[in-house]
Write a protein that holds these residues in place. Structure first.
Motif, PDB file in Angstrom:
ATOM      1  N   THR A 551       0.859  -1.761  -0.159  1.00 11.00           N
ATOM      2  CA  THR A 551       0.288  -0.340  -0.127  1.00 11.00           C
ATOM      3  C   THR A 551       0.811   0.681   0.098  1.00 11.00           C
ATOM      4  OG1 THR A 551      -1.568  -1.343   1.458  1.00 11.00           O
ATOM      5  CG2 THR A 551      -1.735   1.532   1.565  1.00 11.00           C
ATOM      6  N   TYR A 552       0.173   2.072  -1.092  1.00 11.45           N
ATOM      7  CA  TYR A 552       1.618   3.463  -0.589  1.00 11.45           C
ATOM      8  C   TYR A 552       0.693   4.785  -0.530  1.00 11.45           C
ATOM      9  CZ  TYR A 552      -0.167   3.341  -6.539  1.00 11.45           C
ATOM     10  OH  TYR A 552      -0.275   3.204  -7.202  1.00 11.45           O
ATOM     11  N   VAL A 553       1.400   5.842  -0.561  1.00 12.20           N
ATOM     12  CA  VAL A 553       1.002   7.314  -0.524  1.00 12.20           C
ATOM     13  C   VAL A 553       2.068   8.015  -1.401  1.00 12.20           C
ATOM     14  CG1 VAL A 553       0.524   9.395   0.939  1.00 12.20           C
ATOM     15  CG2 VAL A 553      -0.471   7.190   1.330  1.00 12.20           C
ATOM     16  N   SER A 569      -1.805   2.380   7.704  1.00 15.02           N
ATOM     17  CA  SER A 569      -2.482   4.207   8.130  1.00 15.02           C
ATOM     18  C   SER A 569      -3.130   4.214   8.939  1.00 15.02           C
ATOM     19  CB  SER A 569      -1.774   4.302   6.677  1.00 15.02           C
ATOM     20  OG  SER A 569      -2.868   4.875   6.077  1.00 15.02           O
ATOM     21  N   ARG A 572      -2.511  10.683   7.328  1.00 14.68           N
ATOM     22  CA  ARG A 572      -1.445  11.112   6.166  1.00 14.68           C
ATOM     23  C   ARG A 572      -1.712  12.418   5.802  1.00 14.68           C
ATOM     24  NH1 ARG A 572      -5.138   6.321   5.292  1.00 14.68           N
ATOM     25  NH2 ARG A 572      -6.880   7.324   3.983  1.00 14.68           N
ATOM     26  N   ILE A 593       2.814  10.443   7.975  1.00 16.68           N
ATOM     27  CA  ILE A 593       1.968   9.834   8.340  1.00 16.68           C
ATOM     28  C   ILE A 593       2.462   8.638   9.018  1.00 16.68           C
ATOM     29  CG2 ILE A 593       1.435   7.348   6.398  1.00 16.68           C
ATOM     30  CD1 ILE A 593       2.497   8.711   3.833  1.00 16.68           C
ATOM     31  N   GLU A 680      -4.499   6.931  -0.403  1.00 23.83           N
ATOM     32  CA  GLU A 680      -3.518   6.034   0.016  1.00 23.83           C
ATOM     33  C   GLU A 680      -3.677   4.788  -0.997  1.00 23.83           C
ATOM     34  OE1 GLU A 680      -4.811   2.582   3.255  1.00 23.83           O
ATOM     35  OE2 GLU A 680      -3.338   4.325   3.693  1.00 23.83           O
ATOM     36  N   THR A 681      -3.925   3.864  -1.841  1.00 23.00           N
ATOM     37  CA  THR A 681      -3.301   3.152  -3.070  1.00 23.00           C
ATOM     38  C   THR A 681      -2.689   1.385  -2.223  1.00 23.00           C
ATOM     39  OG1 THR A 681      -3.032   5.585  -4.717  1.00 23.00           O
ATOM     40  CG2 THR A 681      -3.498   3.018  -5.684  1.00 23.00           C
ATOM     41  N   GLY A 697      -7.770   6.331  -4.413  1.00 21.16           N
ATOM     42  CA  GLY A 697      -6.614   5.928  -3.606  1.00 21.16           C
ATOM     43  C   GLY A 697      -7.645   5.977  -3.059  1.00 21.16           C
ATOM     44  N   SER A 699      -8.270   3.935   0.503  1.00 24.60           N
ATOM     45  CA  SER A 699      -8.773   4.544   1.865  1.00 24.60           C
ATOM     46  C   SER A 699      -8.845   3.381   2.404  1.00 24.60           C
ATOM     47  CB  SER A 699      -8.615   5.465   2.349  1.00 24.60           C
ATOM     48  OG  SER A 699      -8.787   5.701   3.603  1.00 24.60           O
ATOM     49  N   GLN A 702      -6.033  -2.193   1.602  1.00 19.38           N
ATOM     50  CA  GLN A 702      -5.303  -2.721   1.432  1.00 19.38           C
ATOM     51  C   GLN A 702      -4.412  -3.965   1.329  1.00 19.38           C
ATOM     52  OE1 GLN A 702      -2.983   0.721   3.397  1.00 19.38           O
ATOM     53  NE2 GLN A 702      -3.571  -0.823   4.834  1.00 19.38           N
TER      54      GLN A 702
END
Length: 743
Positions: A551-553, A569, A572, A593, A680-681, A697, A699, A702
């Motif tokens: 998972t990423y931002v 998370s 963020r 984050i 987040e993605t 994104g 949220s 994940q």
């Protein structure tokens, strides 16, 4: 006689014996009776330590005036026992004496079993409770000198000495509090197992401190710690600030500003004696807190600070143990000003953090800061370092950090990477002091092509614990200007070599994940995932993270990715460059984050590599020399060398009492940053299909298996809670049955 009557007789006999023996134990601070009188205690490392420790027992005598004796740096050795035992006799004879507080370095040098036995002999005649906090000579070092030098112990060795300290002083915990004389007395220890500074409280100790202060805002408060506050001893030449002061200095300063009821701080460590000008001077006051430098106990000289406590304030005097006389010029009177009430704590920002009484409060969190320091054009490097420190990150991933190490050191230990070309030491991981660092390595992503600003790029990896979970944290910086405005990479050599470096890194990240590591990756990756067709590129960061199931931002060019099975998370935000000292509006924003562990770490089985990590005094000195300290090491004065000079000096006993201490209101906090909340993605194997370019994104979704983020953890927690409740019910039923059974 029936068995029932025999049992009653035996129980009664034991009860009467206990009443007879109890007064003897009560007068001996080294008896099995706990002298701290806390409601409960807990060993450091448990999640509810602060909750159990913060509630201090109160009694009818709390507000009655009393006398507290304070000593420091006993360094008990056979040849110093006569003067130490004389000091104990002086303490016993004080009127209305309540207890003896000792602010660290009770042991001679290394804190060995033999040294603790000498200490026990020196204090055996003490007739009042002893309240102590450990110093570096009590818990920090190995039991043996190496080539005549002290060497710092491993976390396992330090933990053993923590237990030895508690056993010797009859303490249930190294951090605790006591009420007396209308005051709250808080004892803040040097108990971090993984730290470079000489004096660094653990996370649990800081949590206890915040909670205790918040719940007692209407009580004048005194803190006892081995090391003083930064800036409390004028221009005295001593060891580097990182080793001389209680750390983290800015974190402690912030806590004290938020709690103006704290007005005195007792400390030793620097061996400042009454003959030195720094012992009693205007510089002792830092903000609204006056530091009382407690003099050491030497072989031929010793002093005891006596503190007369009452609801009105405190009167501090210095007693010369040799002569039995007070040094009149060092008598000081302090009057606290209480601004808050404990009943109003619900309005405090710290109180808001405790409102959620669900499972989340038991799971640890860690704050990440991802930022580009733009060292080449940063016009306020010290301000940038202070900003980073004030954000209190557990981990900071910093790019373009050339020659920034000394300014970032106050935020934590700096592990940077680079070569001798233009990109030297330009990418860094900053780990908060107190977190373990088991290993660190680095590697090159791309070579220096000699083209504009596209010099060589590196990655650095640190193995630590993130929110309690064993993690491998990567900080990296990709070559500059590798992406076109439409999201396509530029057809230039710098992208070719970057892609090749990323392919190798992806293999390493995949291996780490398969090996069960929590993996966290971040930095300035020069790739904006929100641009059209950005995610259609096979080696774009977004595509890599999705293939890995991470998972990423991503915000503009700044990234942070993590394994969703280990962390999630909970907050963020993007921080604009205009809020960061030294940066200009066109620079990159920073990411803040907060990650939370998916489960409680298993603290019953400490990691062998972690518990055996070793930091030598030489490593500590090397780090301290880069921590913004402009003092030449040759000009620093060793406390033990200063003792020899002070023993030959004669103390002036002329009458020169100091004025009452004034209250200084804390500074108002600056306005909050104009931070932007981020989405987040999700990483998924499905996203690796050809042409997959979704940039939504999502949220709360994940994981590589596409399952909802919280479904499995919630079900697990619910089942565990039901089992726990059922266990308590069954135990209660069984206890009731046992009570009604015949003997």
């Amino acid at each position: 006689m029936s068995r029932y009557k025999i049992l009653i007789f035996v129980v009664s006999l034991l009860f009467l014996s206990g009443l007879a023996i109890n007064p003897v134990f009560a007068t001996n601070p080294f008896s099995i009776k706990d002298p701290l009188e806390l409601s409960k205690s807990a060993s450091p490392g448990t999640s509810d330590s602060a909750d159990k420790q913060a509630h201090v027992k109160s009694g009818e005598t709390d507000s009655q005036p009393c006398t507290l004796a304070v000593m420091a740096d006993l360094h008990a050795k056979p040849e110093s026992l006569p003067i130490l035992q004389k000091a104990v006799a002086r303490v016993n004879s004080l009127k209305d004496i309540f207890a003896l507080a000792i602010v660290g370095d009770l042991c001679s040098q290394l804190g060995t079993n033999a040294e603790y036995e000498v200490l026990r002999r020196g204090l055996k005649d003490l007739s009042v409770p002893a309240y102590a906090v450990p110093g570096n000579h009590d818990v920090l070092y190995k039991d043996n000198l190496v080539n005549g030098e002290k060497k710092r112990g491993t976390p396992a060795e330090k933990k053993y000495k923590h237990g030895l300290f508690k056993k010797t002083l009859n303490l249930k915990s190294l951090y605790y509090a006591k009420k007396a004389g209308g005051h709250l007395l808080v004892f803040l220890p040097n108990d971090s197992l993984s730290a470079i500074p000489c004096v660094l409280p653990s996370d649990d100790a800081f949590e206890f401190l915040r909670k205790t202060l918040r719940e007692n805002r209407d009580i004048p408060t005194i803190i006892f710690c081995h090391a003083p506050l930064a800036g409390s001893y004028g221009d005295k030449k001593t060891m580097p600030p990182l080793q001389a002061n209680a750390q983290p200095a800015r974190k402690i300063q912030k806590i004290l500003k938020d709690n103006p009821q704290v007005y005195l701080w007792f400390a030793g460590h620097l061996h400042i004696t009454p003959s030195q000008k720094y012992f009693n001077c205007n510089e002792n006051k830092v903000g609204g807190v006056t530091v009382i430098h407690v003099p050491p106990s030497q072989i031929h000289n010793s002093w005891v600070q006596t503190v007369r406590l009452s609801p009105k304030g405190a009167t501090v005097r210095t007693l010369d143990v040799r002569t039995g006389k007070y040094l009149k010029k060092h008598t000081r009177v302090f009057r606290p000003v209480i601004k808050g009430k404990s009943a109003e704590n619900g309005k405090d920002k710290d109180k808001d953090k405790d409102k959620n009484k669900d499972k989340d409060k038991e799971l640890k969190k860690a704050r990440f800061i991802v930022v580009n320091a733009h060292a080449g054009g940063n016009f306020n490097r010290p301000g940038f370092g202070d900003w980073l420190t004030d954000k209190e990150p557990d981990v900071a991933l910093v790019c373009e950090a050339v020659n920034m190490r000394q300014y970032m050191r106050s935020a934590g230990r700096v592990f940077d990477a680079g070569s001798t070309t233009r990109g030297q030491r330009e990418v860094a991981v900053v780990i908060r002091d107190g977190l373990p660092v088991m290993s660190q390595d680095q590697g090159k992503i791309s070579p220096d092509l000699g083209l504009g600003i596209a010099h060589d790029r590196w990655w650095t990896r640190v193995q630590t614990r993130v929110a309690g979970m064993k993690s491998r944290v990567y900080s990296l910086h990709l070559n500059a200007v590798i992406q076109q405005s439409n999201g396509e990479p530029r057809a230039v050599d710098r992208w070719t070599v970057t892609r090749e470096g990323l392919e190798e890194l992806e293999k390493q990240w995949s291996k780490d994940i398969k090996d069960g590591w929590a993996v966290i990756i971040g930095g300035d990756l020069n790739w904006n995932d929100s641009r059209s067709r950005a995610q259609s590129q096979q080696m774009s960061p977004g595509r890599i993270f999705k293939r890995l199931g991470m998972t990423y931002v991503n915000h503009q060019l700044m990234w942070l990715a993590w394994t969703p099975k280990t962390h999630r998370s909970v907050k963020r935000q993007a921080i604009p460059p205009t809020s960061i000292p030294g940066l200009i509006p066109r620079e990159h924003p920073a990411l803040q984050i907060d990650l939370q562990a998916r489960r409680q770490p298993d603290e019953h089985e400490p990691d062998k590599e972690e518990m055996e990590q070793n930091t030598s005094d030489e490593e500590a000195d090397e780090v301290a020399d880069t921590a913004g300290n402009s003092t030449d090491s040759d000009e620093c004065e060793d406390p033990e060398d200063a003792d020899k000079e002070d023993e030959a000096s004669e103390v002036d006993t002329s009458d020169n009492s100091a004025d009452p201490g004034d209250y200084v209101a804390p500074e108002k906090p600056s306005g909050s940053e104009n931070a932007e909340d981020l989405e987040e993605t999700t990483g998924s194997d499905e996203s690796d299909s050809a042409g997959g370019s979704s940039d939504e994104g999502l949220s709360g979704q994940q994981g590589a298996d596409g399952s909802a983020e919280d479904s499995d953890p919630d079900a697990t927690v619910l089942i565990e809670r039901l089992i726990e409740i059922l266990d308590h019910i069954l135990k209660g039923i069984w206890s009731g049955i046992v009570k009604i059974l015949p003997i």
